[in-house]
Scaffold this active site. Structure first.
Site, PDB file in Angstrom:
ATOM      1  N   THR A  65       0.838  -1.202   0.000  1.00  0.00           N
ATOM      2  CA  THR A  65       0.000   0.000   0.000  1.00  0.00           C
ATOM      3  C   THR A  65       0.872   1.250   0.000  1.00  0.00           C
ATOM      4  O   THR A  65       2.094   1.169  -0.187  1.00  0.00           O
ATOM      5  CB  THR A  65      -1.022  -0.048   1.161  1.00  0.00           C
ATOM      6  OG1 THR A  65      -1.918   1.053   1.024  1.00  0.00           O
ATOM      7  CG2 THR A  65      -0.354   0.022   2.526  1.00  0.00           C
ATOM      8  N   LYS A  69       3.119   1.438  -3.941  1.00  0.00           N
ATOM      9  CA  LYS A  69       2.423   0.689  -5.000  1.00  0.00           C
ATOM     10  C   LYS A  69       3.104   0.804  -6.373  1.00  0.00           C
ATOM     11  O   LYS A  69       2.997  -0.105  -7.183  1.00  0.00           O
ATOM     12  CB  LYS A  69       0.973   1.155  -5.130  1.00  0.00           C
ATOM     13  CG  LYS A  69       0.068   0.668  -4.020  1.00  0.00           C
ATOM     14  CD  LYS A  69      -1.361   1.092  -4.321  1.00  0.00           C
ATOM     15  CE  LYS A  69      -2.290   0.678  -3.205  1.00  0.00           C
ATOM     16  NZ  LYS A  69      -3.699   0.843  -3.577  1.00  0.00           N
ATOM     17  N   ASN A  90      -0.678  -3.895  -6.004  1.00  0.00           N
ATOM     18  CA  ASN A  90      -0.984  -3.926  -4.564  1.00  0.00           C
ATOM     19  C   ASN A  90      -0.906  -5.344  -4.004  1.00  0.00           C
ATOM     20  O   ASN A  90      -1.192  -5.552  -2.831  1.00  0.00           O
ATOM     21  CB  ASN A  90      -2.378  -3.331  -4.287  1.00  0.00           C
ATOM     22  CG  ASN A  90      -3.485  -4.263  -4.704  1.00  0.00           C
ATOM     23  OD1 ASN A  90      -3.328  -5.035  -5.637  1.00  0.00           O
ATOM     24  ND2 ASN A  90      -4.591  -4.209  -4.011  1.00  0.00           N
ATOM     25  N   ASP A 105      -7.032  -3.832  -6.889  1.00  0.00           N
ATOM     26  CA  ASP A 105      -7.948  -2.705  -6.669  1.00  0.00           C
ATOM     27  C   ASP A 105      -8.987  -2.655  -7.787  1.00  0.00           C
ATOM     28  O   ASP A 105     -10.166  -2.407  -7.532  1.00  0.00           O
ATOM     29  CB  ASP A 105      -7.179  -1.376  -6.651  1.00  0.00           C
ATOM     30  CG  ASP A 105      -6.357  -1.212  -5.375  1.00  0.00           C
ATOM     31  OD1 ASP A 105      -6.770  -1.736  -4.329  1.00  0.00           O
ATOM     32  OD2 ASP A 105      -5.291  -0.564  -5.445  1.00  0.00           O
ATOM     33  N   GLY A 129     -10.801  12.915  -9.553  1.00  0.00           N
ATOM     34  CA  GLY A 129      -9.429  12.633  -9.144  1.00  0.00           C
ATOM     35  C   GLY A 129      -8.655  12.040 -10.303  1.00  0.00           C
ATOM     36  O   GLY A 129      -9.241  11.498 -11.259  1.00  0.00           O
ATOM     37  N   ASN A 153     -10.374  16.868 -12.275  1.00  0.00           N
ATOM     38  CA  ASN A 153      -9.269  16.935 -11.315  1.00  0.00           C
ATOM     39  C   ASN A 153      -8.773  18.367 -11.186  1.00  0.00           C
ATOM     40  O   ASN A 153      -8.713  19.094 -12.179  1.00  0.00           O
ATOM     41  CB  ASN A 153      -8.122  16.020 -11.758  1.00  0.00           C
ATOM     42  CG  ASN A 153      -7.136  15.762 -10.633  1.00  0.00           C
ATOM     43  OD1 ASN A 153      -7.540  15.389  -9.545  1.00  0.00           O
ATOM     44  ND2 ASN A 153      -5.865  15.981 -10.879  1.00  0.00           N
ATOM     45  N   GLU A 157      -4.016  18.880 -15.941  1.00  0.00           N
ATOM     46  CA  GLU A 157      -2.965  18.200 -16.710  1.00  0.00           C
ATOM     47  C   GLU A 157      -2.890  16.707 -16.342  1.00  0.00           C
ATOM     48  O   GLU A 157      -2.697  15.856 -17.211  1.00  0.00           O
ATOM     49  CB  GLU A 157      -1.621  18.910 -16.433  1.00  0.00           C
ATOM     50  CG  GLU A 157      -0.586  18.754 -17.509  1.00  0.00           C
ATOM     51  CD  GLU A 157      -1.155  18.835 -18.931  1.00  0.00           C
ATOM     52  OE1 GLU A 157      -0.912  17.873 -19.675  1.00  0.00           O
ATOM     53  OE2 GLU A 157      -1.844  19.828 -19.279  1.00  0.00           O
ATOM     54  N   LYS A 158      -3.076  16.410 -15.076  1.00  0.00           N
ATOM     55  CA  LYS A 158      -3.040  15.004 -14.650  1.00  0.00           C
ATOM     56  C   LYS A 158      -4.251  14.241 -15.179  1.00  0.00           C
ATOM     57  O   LYS A 158      -4.146  13.067 -15.541  1.00  0.00           O
ATOM     58  CB  LYS A 158      -2.953  14.905 -13.115  1.00  0.00           C
ATOM     59  CG  LYS A 158      -1.524  15.103 -12.623  1.00  0.00           C
ATOM     60  CD  LYS A 158      -1.425  15.289 -11.139  1.00  0.00           C
ATOM     61  CE  LYS A 158      -1.769  14.065 -10.326  1.00  0.00           C
ATOM     62  NZ  LYS A 158      -1.691  14.364  -8.860  1.00  0.00           N
ATOM     63  N   GLY A 252     -16.407   3.022   0.066  1.00  0.00           N
ATOM     64  CA  GLY A 252     -15.334   2.177  -0.466  1.00  0.00           C
ATOM     65  C   GLY A 252     -15.057   0.904   0.320  1.00  0.00           C
ATOM     66  O   GLY A 252     -14.100   0.194   0.024  1.00  0.00           O
TER      67      GLY A 252
HETATM   68  P1  ATR Z   1      -4.037   8.351  -4.432  1.00  0.00           P
HETATM   69  O1  ATR Z   1      -2.990   7.313  -4.730  1.00  0.00           O
HETATM   70  O2  ATR Z   1      -4.748   8.134  -3.112  1.00  0.00           O
HETATM   71  O3  ATR Z   1      -4.981   8.562  -5.550  1.00  0.00           O
HETATM   72  P2  ATR Z   1      -2.605  10.705  -5.224  1.00  0.00           P
HETATM   73  O4  ATR Z   1      -2.025   9.947  -6.349  1.00  0.00           O
HETATM   74  O5  ATR Z   1      -1.738  11.632  -4.439  1.00  0.00           O
HETATM   75  O6  ATR Z   1      -3.231   9.708  -4.160  1.00  0.00           O
HETATM   76  O7  ATR Z   1      -3.895  11.500  -5.761  1.00  0.00           O
HETATM   77  C1  ATR Z   1      -4.657  12.319  -4.935  1.00  0.00           C
HETATM   78  C2  ATR Z   1      -5.841  12.867  -5.714  1.00  0.00           C
HETATM   79  O8  ATR Z   1      -6.626  13.684  -4.840  1.00  0.00           O
HETATM   80  C3  ATR Z   1      -5.435  13.765  -6.883  1.00  0.00           C
HETATM   81  O9  ATR Z   1      -6.424  13.671  -7.887  1.00  0.00           O
HETATM   82  C4  ATR Z   1      -5.435  15.139  -6.221  1.00  0.00           C
HETATM   83  O10 ATR Z   1      -5.618  16.225  -7.102  1.00  0.00           O
HETATM   84  P3  ATR Z   1      -4.308  16.907  -7.812  1.00  0.00           P
HETATM   85  O11 ATR Z   1      -3.929  15.973  -8.917  1.00  0.00           O
HETATM   86  O12 ATR Z   1      -4.800  18.215  -8.298  1.00  0.00           O
HETATM   87  O13 ATR Z   1      -3.258  17.022  -6.748  1.00  0.00           O
HETATM   88  C5  ATR Z   1      -6.659  15.025  -5.350  1.00  0.00           C
HETATM   89  N1  ATR Z   1      -6.612  15.992  -4.257  1.00  0.00           N
HETATM   90  C6  ATR Z   1      -5.877  15.899  -3.130  1.00  0.00           C
HETATM   91  N2  ATR Z   1      -6.073  16.979  -2.347  1.00  0.00           N
HETATM   92  C7  ATR Z   1      -6.950  17.786  -3.008  1.00  0.00           C
HETATM   93  C8  ATR Z   1      -7.568  19.060  -2.732  1.00  0.00           C
HETATM   94  N3  ATR Z   1      -7.327  19.714  -1.600  1.00  0.00           N
HETATM   95  N4  ATR Z   1      -8.439  19.560  -3.658  1.00  0.00           N
HETATM   96  C9  ATR Z   1      -8.702  18.888  -4.797  1.00  0.00           C
HETATM   97  N5  ATR Z   1      -8.151  17.693  -5.112  1.00  0.00           N
HETATM   98  C10 ATR Z   1      -7.286  17.146  -4.239  1.00  0.00           C
END
Ligand code: ATR
Length: 290
Positions: A65, A69, A90, A105, A129, A153, A157-158, A252
């Site tokens: 985890t 991962k 995972n 997952d 996300g 998101n 860009e992501k 979840g």
């Molecule tokens: P995980 O593996 O749990 O998905 P991650 O890869 O760090 O963790 O992804 C976190 C996700 O939550 C991302 O989509 C992130 O948005 P960004 O790509 O813009 O960072 C989103 N996220 C985390 N905190 C956030 C916040 N305060 N507002 C909006 N989105 C958030």
């Protein structure tokens, strides 16, 4: 549980792992199937040393985890094709050559959708996300036959990169991206259909439970089924918003259950049927409160 010299060991590697419910789930499954095995949780910082040490000790399987991962992938003997596409593993299973990596997952989420009766076949799907969890959720949504996918998101860009990565495998699916809830609403309005949503960000997770990545009421009015991959709290603000607007909402916990069940199936070569599901969920809820 009788531990002796023949007990096979399994466990979780991550950082932190202290609150994980996986040991409760896996040891209950081991007990139900009568295997001579045990599942522990190891707080792990050096993932390379852990993989090498695990193989040297003959540890049969691991769950992996946060934050390992992706980092664990270069140290594996082989990687399952779906896990390769998702870009994260995972689950590790020891073979003669070394550990083989899987991603449970995605199949875990698919089984949760099926258990709850959430269908994506030919549907419009919105993914909130674009991180690691979103990649597995997107793979699940696409495998379930979504016809149109919108990724929302904060960092658009992501979202674009994720859409691009998956569009090569699903050329017939329409992919769109949005950088805010408002932008998502205007794209979603272009169809009169209801959407199914999967929420994969950490917003709304305990202890900051008063947050949701998308706030607009208009968004929730277009949602039929909303799945949050957060399981603590049991009802997130996202879920409340879905329900308040007349949709159905799911947390979840079943994804967590079924990803663990799928790992167990890979390690032990068995098929766990749904007759165990409700009792296992009760055990997980108990472990969460500890
Ligand atoms: P995980 O593996 O749990 O998905 P991650 O890869 O760090 O963790 O992804 C976190 C996700 O939550 C991302 O989509 C992130 O948005 P960004 O790509 O813009 O960072 C989103 N996220 C985390 N905190 C956030 C916040 N305060 N507002 C909006 N989105 C958030």
């Amino acid at each position: 549980m009788n531990i002796d010299a023949g007990t096979e060991t399994y466990g979780l590697m991550g950082h932190p792992v202290g609150h994980s419910v996986s040991p409760a789930l896996q040891n209950e499954l081991i007990r139900r199937y009568g295997f001579n095995a045990a599942y522990l949780a190891w707080n792990t910082e050096d993932i390379l040393a852990a993989v090498k040490g695990g193989a040297a000790l003959g540890i049969r399987g691991f769950n992996v985890t946060v934050p390992h991962k992706q980092a664990v992938m270069p140290y594996l003997y082989a990687i399952d094709e779906d896990a390769e596409k998702i870009g994260a593993v995972n689950t590790l299973k020891l073979t003669e050559g070394g550990y083989v990596g899987y991603n449970t997952d995605m199949p875990g989420l698919i089984r949760a959708f099926e258990y709850d009766g959430v269908s994506f076949k030919g549907r419009c799907a919105v993914l909130i996300g674009a991180g690691g969890a979103a990649a597995a959720a997107l793979a699940a949504i696409l495998k379930c036959g979504a016809g149109r996918v919108l990724i929302v998101n904060r960092t658009i860009e992501k979202a674009r990169m994720l859409a691009e990565r998956y569009s090569q495998y699903y050329p017939d699916v329409s992919f769109e991206t949005a950088g805010s809830g408002a932008e998502a609403v205007s794209l979603m309005r272009s169809t009169n259909e209801k959407w199914n949503a999967v929420q994969t960000t950490s917003l709304g997770m305990y202890p900051k439970t008063d947050a949701a990545a998308v706030e607009e009421d208009e968004f929730y009015e277009m949602i039929e089924d909303g799945v949050d991959i957060i399981f603590n709290p049991e009802k997130t603000l996202f879920m409340e918003k879905v329900e308040r607007a007349g949709g159905r909402a799911y947390n979840g916990l079943k994804m967590l259950l079924f990803q663990g069940v799928r790992s167990f199936e890979i390690w032990h070569d068995v098929r766990v049927d749904d007759s165990h599901t409700e009792e296992l969920l009760t055990i997980m809820r108990g472990a969460l409160k500890r």
